[in-house]
Write a protein that holds these residues in place. Structure first.
Motif, mmCIF file in Angstrom:
data_model
loop_
_atom_site.group_PDB
_atom_site.id
_atom_site.type_symbol
_atom_site.label_atom_id
_atom_site.label_comp_id
_atom_site.label_asym_id
_atom_site.label_seq_id
_atom_site.Cartn_x
_atom_site.Cartn_y
_atom_site.Cartn_z
ATOM 1 N N GLY A 144 6.025 -6.405 2.283
ATOM 2 C CA GLY A 144 4.807 -6.863 1.624
ATOM 3 C C GLY A 144 4.859 -8.341 1.307
ATOM 4 N N VAL A 145 6.016 -8.805 0.856
ATOM 5 C CA VAL A 145 6.191 -10.230 0.568
ATOM 6 C C VAL A 145 6.107 -11.032 1.861
ATOM 7 C CG1 VAL A 145 7.842 -11.949 -0.269
ATOM 8 C CG2 VAL A 145 7.514 -9.818 -1.530
ATOM 9 N N THR A 146 6.699 -10.528 2.922
ATOM 10 C CA THR A 146 6.645 -11.203 4.212
ATOM 11 C C THR A 146 5.211 -11.294 4.721
ATOM 12 O OG1 THR A 146 8.836 -10.369 4.733
ATOM 13 C CG2 THR A 146 7.522 -11.177 6.571
ATOM 14 N N MET A 147 4.437 -10.229 4.561
ATOM 15 C CA MET A 147 3.046 -10.253 5.003
ATOM 16 C C MET A 147 2.229 -11.226 4.156
ATOM 17 S SD MET A 147 2.419 -6.292 6.063
ATOM 18 C CE MET A 147 0.838 -6.553 6.809
ATOM 19 N N PHE A 148 2.532 -11.329 2.868
ATOM 20 C CA PHE A 148 1.836 -12.294 2.010
ATOM 21 C C PHE A 148 2.159 -13.724 2.444
ATOM 22 C CE2 PHE A 148 1.788 -15.051 -1.738
ATOM 23 C CZ PHE A 148 0.446 -14.976 -2.048
ATOM 24 N N LYS A 149 3.420 -13.979 2.766
ATOM 25 C CA LYS A 149 3.817 -15.309 3.235
ATOM 26 C C LYS A 149 3.138 -15.640 4.565
ATOM 27 C CE LYS A 149 8.321 -15.595 0.990
ATOM 28 N NZ LYS A 149 9.781 -15.635 1.188
ATOM 29 N N MET A 199 5.884 3.758 2.471
ATOM 30 C CA MET A 199 5.240 3.365 3.710
ATOM 31 C C MET A 199 5.508 1.893 4.026
ATOM 32 S SD MET A 199 1.303 3.887 4.659
ATOM 33 C CE MET A 199 0.695 3.444 6.235
ATOM 34 N N ILE A 200 5.296 1.003 3.077
ATOM 35 C CA ILE A 200 5.574 -0.418 3.284
ATOM 36 C C ILE A 200 6.586 -0.840 2.226
ATOM 37 C CG2 ILE A 200 3.633 -1.175 1.870
ATOM 38 C CD1 ILE A 200 3.295 -3.526 3.734
ATOM 39 N N SER A 201 7.654 -1.431 2.668
ATOM 40 C CA SER A 201 8.688 -1.829 1.716
ATOM 41 C C SER A 201 8.250 -3.080 0.971
ATOM 42 C CB SER A 201 10.005 -2.083 2.446
ATOM 43 O OG SER A 201 9.883 -3.216 3.274
ATOM 44 N N LYS A 202 8.908 -3.337 -0.146
ATOM 45 C CA LYS A 202 8.557 -4.493 -0.955
ATOM 46 C C LYS A 202 8.795 -5.788 -0.194
ATOM 47 C CE LYS A 202 9.090 -6.504 -5.454
ATOM 48 N NZ LYS A 202 8.667 -6.049 -6.729
ATOM 49 N N ASN A 203 9.880 -5.868 0.540
ATOM 50 C CA ASN A 203 10.176 -7.073 1.311
ATOM 51 C C ASN A 203 9.149 -7.304 2.409
ATOM 52 O OD1 ASN A 203 12.415 -7.682 -0.214
ATOM 53 N ND2 ASN A 203 13.822 -6.632 1.174
ATOM 54 N N LYS A 218 -1.271 -1.521 0.306
ATOM 55 C CA LYS A 218 -0.756 -1.444 -1.075
ATOM 56 C C LYS A 218 -1.594 -0.507 -1.928
ATOM 57 C CE LYS A 218 1.726 -5.760 -1.582
ATOM 58 N NZ LYS A 218 1.925 -6.953 -2.409
ATOM 59 N N LEU A 219 -2.920 -0.547 -1.766
ATOM 60 C CA LEU A 219 -3.783 0.331 -2.565
ATOM 61 C C LEU A 219 -3.602 1.787 -2.189
ATOM 62 C CD1 LEU A 219 -7.073 -1.738 -2.806
ATOM 63 C CD2 LEU A 219 -5.383 -1.340 -4.591
ATOM 64 N N THR A 220 -3.474 2.064 -0.891
ATOM 65 C CA THR A 220 -3.283 3.471 -0.486
ATOM 66 C C THR A 220 -1.917 3.970 -0.923
ATOM 67 O OG1 THR A 220 -2.545 2.747 1.704
ATOM 68 C CG2 THR A 220 -4.859 3.360 1.467
ATOM 69 N N LYS A 221 -0.922 3.085 -0.990
ATOM 70 C CA LYS A 221 0.401 3.483 -1.451
ATOM 71 C C LYS A 221 0.366 3.816 -2.934
ATOM 72 C CE LYS A 221 5.182 1.965 -1.555
ATOM 73 N NZ LYS A 221 6.120 0.867 -1.309
ATOM 74 N N LYS A 222 -0.399 3.058 -3.731
ATOM 75 C CA LYS A 222 -0.497 3.317 -5.166
ATOM 76 C C LYS A 222 -1.257 4.616 -5.436
ATOM 77 C CE LYS A 222 -0.138 -1.317 -6.987
ATOM 78 N NZ LYS A 222 -0.774 -2.379 -7.782
ATOM 79 N N ILE A 223 -2.245 4.935 -4.612
ATOM 80 C CA ILE A 223 -3.030 6.172 -4.808
ATOM 81 C C ILE A 223 -2.169 7.392 -4.511
ATOM 82 C CG2 ILE A 223 -4.966 7.509 -3.907
ATOM 83 C CD1 ILE A 223 -6.452 4.863 -3.539
ATOM 84 N N ASN A 224 -1.363 7.327 -3.487
ATOM 85 C CA ASN A 224 -0.542 8.481 -3.099
ATOM 86 C C ASN A 224 0.656 8.491 -3.949
ATOM 87 O OD1 ASN A 224 -2.318 9.246 -1.151
ATOM 88 N ND2 ASN A 224 -1.313 8.063 0.426
#
Length: 76
Positions: free
Chosen positions: A7-12, A1-5, A70-76
């Protein structure tokens, strides 16, 4: 659903918005306010207060959304 890149961009993005928020509040605290002879309060950088809260809200919103995704991605 959300790519790693993404996620990093959203954190930045969250970090940048939070830093701008802190910067707005610090600058507002350092700039003196004066009262003129008529009793009017002169705050030359009053606009930094709502801008600081806006950036703080945006950083919290993006941070929470990133965490939920991120949490919903880990659950699924």
């Amino acid at each position: 659903m959300i790519s790693k890149n993404k996620g990093v961009t959203m954190f930045k993005t969250t970090t940048v918005f939070f830093a701008i928020s802190v910067f707005c509040f610090v600058i507002k605290a350092l700039i003196p306010t004066t009262v003129d002879s008529n009793g009017f309060l002169n705050e030359p950088f009053f606009f930094l207060i709502p801008m600081g809260y806006l950036f703080l809200f945006l950083s919290l919103l993006i941070g929470v959304l990133t965490l939920v995704i991120k949490l919903t991605k880990k659950i699924n």
